[in-house]
Write a protein that holds these residues in place. Structure first.
Motif, PDB file in Angstrom:
ATOM      1  N   GLY A   1      -6.605 -14.225  11.873  1.00  0.00           N
ATOM      2  CA  GLY A   1      -7.587 -14.575  10.768  1.00  0.00           C
ATOM      3  C   GLY A   1      -7.000 -14.460   9.634  1.00  0.00           C
ATOM      4  O   GLY A   1      -5.594 -14.651   9.321  1.00  0.00           O
ATOM      5  N   GLY A   2      -7.723 -14.132   8.629  1.00  0.00           N
ATOM      6  CA  GLY A   2      -8.983 -13.897   8.743  1.00  0.00           C
ATOM      7  C   GLY A   2      -9.182 -12.621   9.450  1.00  0.00           C
ATOM      8  O   GLY A   2      -8.360 -11.966   9.675  1.00  0.00           O
TER       9      GLY A   2
ATOM     10  N   THR B   1       5.192  -8.890   0.478  1.00  0.00           N
ATOM     11  CA  THR B   1       5.575  -9.991  -0.578  1.00  0.00           C
ATOM     12  C   THR B   1       4.328 -10.385  -1.554  1.00  0.00           C
ATOM     13  O   THR B   1       3.428 -10.395  -1.053  1.00  0.00           O
TER      14      THR B   1
ATOM     15  N   TYR C   1      -3.339  -9.018  -1.775  1.00  0.00           N
ATOM     16  CA  TYR C   1      -1.926  -9.475  -1.482  1.00  0.00           C
ATOM     17  C   TYR C   1      -1.996 -10.630  -0.719  1.00  0.00           C
ATOM     18  O   TYR C   1      -0.938 -11.302  -0.239  1.00  0.00           O
TER      19      TYR C   1
ATOM     20  N   ASN D   1      -9.004  -5.609  12.824  1.00  0.00           N
ATOM     21  CA  ASN D   1      -8.844  -4.916  11.440  1.00  0.00           C
ATOM     22  C   ASN D   1      -9.668  -3.528  11.884  1.00  0.00           C
ATOM     23  O   ASN D   1     -10.821  -3.615  12.201  1.00  0.00           O
TER      24      ASN D   1
ATOM     25  N   GLY E   1      -4.227  -4.471  12.443  1.00  0.00           N
ATOM     26  CA  GLY E   1      -3.642  -4.246  11.048  1.00  0.00           C
ATOM     27  C   GLY E   1      -3.725  -2.967  10.552  1.00  0.00           C
ATOM     28  O   GLY E   1      -4.805  -2.825   9.866  1.00  0.00           O
TER      29      GLY E   1
ATOM     30  N   GLN F   1       7.636  -6.659   5.156  1.00  0.00           N
ATOM     31  CA  GLN F   1       7.891  -6.456   3.580  1.00  0.00           C
ATOM     32  C   GLN F   1       6.830  -6.887   2.656  1.00  0.00           C
ATOM     33  O   GLN F   1       6.654  -8.026   2.845  1.00  0.00           O
TER      34      GLN F   1
ATOM     35  N   ASP G   1       0.507  -3.721  12.881  1.00  0.00           N
ATOM     36  CA  ASP G   1       1.051  -4.138  11.773  1.00  0.00           C
ATOM     37  C   ASP G   1       1.099  -3.384  10.671  1.00  0.00           C
ATOM     38  O   ASP G   1       0.232  -2.670  10.118  1.00  0.00           O
TER      39      ASP G   1
ATOM     40  N   ARG H   1      -7.707  -2.303   1.261  1.00  0.00           N
ATOM     41  CA  ARG H   1      -8.278  -2.503   2.545  1.00  0.00           C
ATOM     42  C   ARG H   1      -9.754  -1.694   2.787  1.00  0.00           C
ATOM     43  O   ARG H   1     -10.125  -0.587   1.932  1.00  0.00           O
TER      44      ARG H   1
ATOM     45  N   GLN I   1      -1.310  -1.473   8.382  1.00  0.00           N
ATOM     46  CA  GLN I   1      -0.725  -1.831   7.205  1.00  0.00           C
ATOM     47  C   GLN I   1      -0.056  -0.382   6.639  1.00  0.00           C
ATOM     48  O   GLN I   1       1.050  -0.381   6.042  1.00  0.00           O
TER      49      GLN I   1
END
Ligand SMILES: C[S@@+](CC[C@H](N)C(=O)[O-])C[C@H]1O[C@@H](n2cnc3c(N)ncnc32)[C@H](O)[C@@H]1O
Ligand code: SF4
Length: 369
Positions: free
Chosen positions: A62-63, A189, A20, A93, A116, A187, A155, A130, A118
């Motif tokens: 980033g990255g 996208t 994404y 991450n 991150g 959201q 995030d 991921r 998610q």
């Protein structure tokens, strides 16, 4: 030059590319010459620095900057003129922070982490391509807290393939249970030229999107997270200073492959902003880190650019800031603003959108094109 300049440092590599993602991120193939990239960032800085530079916020984005060697993060933070009270964020991450000991990060001057997450649903993390699982997020978060980080963002994305209201709320609850200071709730996208644009998964229908957003906003508010930007929620006094500077149309310097900057010069009492961008491809950037393209933001575009940022803020901004940063006055916009006010899209006293306006931001911006 304004005295509230931010500094963005881009690290352009990731373990793999998420389907994404349209950020300037490249899957790692073979060894990355970390030393060479750090040297390039320093050369980039040499080329862009201006007398009196002092950064009020720093963001390693980033990255996957948590793949950077801690010694290089140290070198950068030691070399660049960073205000002693600056907010210094590193994007992390889950599953890639092992290299970067959080204790080292703390002592090197990083005082905020953006993790991150998610989603906390392993099936969704799989759908999103991921490299981590839900348990890795919790591990990363707890390690960061034990290392003494008192300012952590998570995030989280919503509107994921096949996601129900309950599943989206469950993700938010998992994030809230960790008690972060800040939550970014985006959201999903579908961006052009991504893998999801080529094979788009089945996303929740419009009504489900509306229901998820409504229920999520209520949950966040009930848990003390104040929405201050369309997708950003903070506990009291924990707004991200670096991003606030973008949304307030402040200046910032960008270092790294594909990084952007905005610098303003004051001539005859008027601000003249220009945009600076660096080579997108890491290979090109490494070959000539000083190279940049520069373009003035012309007077026609400046109002639109200001609005694209400032109207994302739930409380908007003072008209004084609009006048200071664009060189235009409120009265220049009188006819447009009162028409938007009649449609209840913007507020009367501040340069800001109403709750309805935040939903229809694109329609507001059309007026300034
Ligand atoms: C710079 S990106 C990536 C940061 C980090 N490399 C990671 O993946 O965790 C910052 C955030 O933007 C969000 N994001 C990226 N692509 C998105 C998309 N297509 N739709 C919505 N949010 C997106 C994700 O939540 C991501 O953590
Ligand atoms: S890890 Fe982050 S930056 Fe890298 S591809 Fe995935 S979303 Fe993009």
């Amino acid at each position: 030059m304004l005295n509230d300049t931010g500094l963005y440092i881009h690290y352009p590599w990731c373990v793999k590319k998420c389907p994404y993602c349209d950020f300037n991120s490249h899957p790692i193939k073979g060894e990355i010459d970390q030393e060479a990239y750090c040297t390039a960032l320093l050369a980039d800085w040499e080329a862009q620095q201006q007398a009196g530079d002092s950064f009020q916020s720093v963001f390693f984005g980033g990255g996957t900057p948590s793949l950077m060697h801690p010694a290089h993060v140290n070198t950068l933070l030691d070399t660049l003129p960073i205000n002693s009270r600056a907010e210094v964020t590193l994007e992390v991450n889950p599953g890639t922070h092992e290299y970067m000991d959080f204790n080292d990060s703390r002592t090197s001057g990083i005082n905020r982490l953006s993790i991150g997450a998610q989603s906390f649903d392993d099936t969704q993390l799989g759908n999103l391509g991921r490299v981590h699982q839900s348990a890795d997020i919790v591990t990363a978060f707890k390690k960061a807290r034990s290392a003494g980080f008192e300012n952590i963002n998570l995030d989280v994305m919503w509107g994921l393939p096949g996601q129900t209201v309950n599943a989206a709320l469950q993700d938010l609850r998992c994030a809230i249970d960790l008690q972060p200071e800040h939550l970014s709730w985006y959201q999903l996208t579908i961006e052009a030229k991504t893998e999801f644009a080529r094979r788009t998964p089945i996303l929740p229908v419009e009504q489900a999107i509306y229901d998820i957003e409504k229920a999520g906003l209520e949950l966040l508010a009930d848990c003390g997270f104040k929405r201050y930007e369309i997708s950003a929620f903070a506990q009291p006094d924990q707004q991200c200073q670096h991003n606030l500077n973008y949304w307030q149309f402040g200046d910032y310097l960008g270092l790294g492959a594909g990084a952007h900057g905005k610098r303003s010069d004051r001539r005859n009492g008027t601000l003249h902003p220009r945009r600076i961008s660096k080579a997108h491809q890491p290979r090109m950037y490494l070959a000539d880190p000083a190279a940049a393209t520069e373009q003035p933001v012309d007077t026609d575009e400046i109002v639109l650019e200001f609005m694209m940022n400032a109207l994302r803020l739930v409380d908007g901004v003072d008209w004084a800031l609009f006048e200071q940063r664009t060189g235009h006055t409120k009265s220049d916009l009188a006819a447009k603003w009162s028409s938007l006010e009649e449609q209840k899209l913007v507020t009367a006293n501040r340069c800001g959108a109403t709750a309805k306006g935040l939903r229809y931001l694109d329609s507001i911006l059309q007026v300034f094109i």
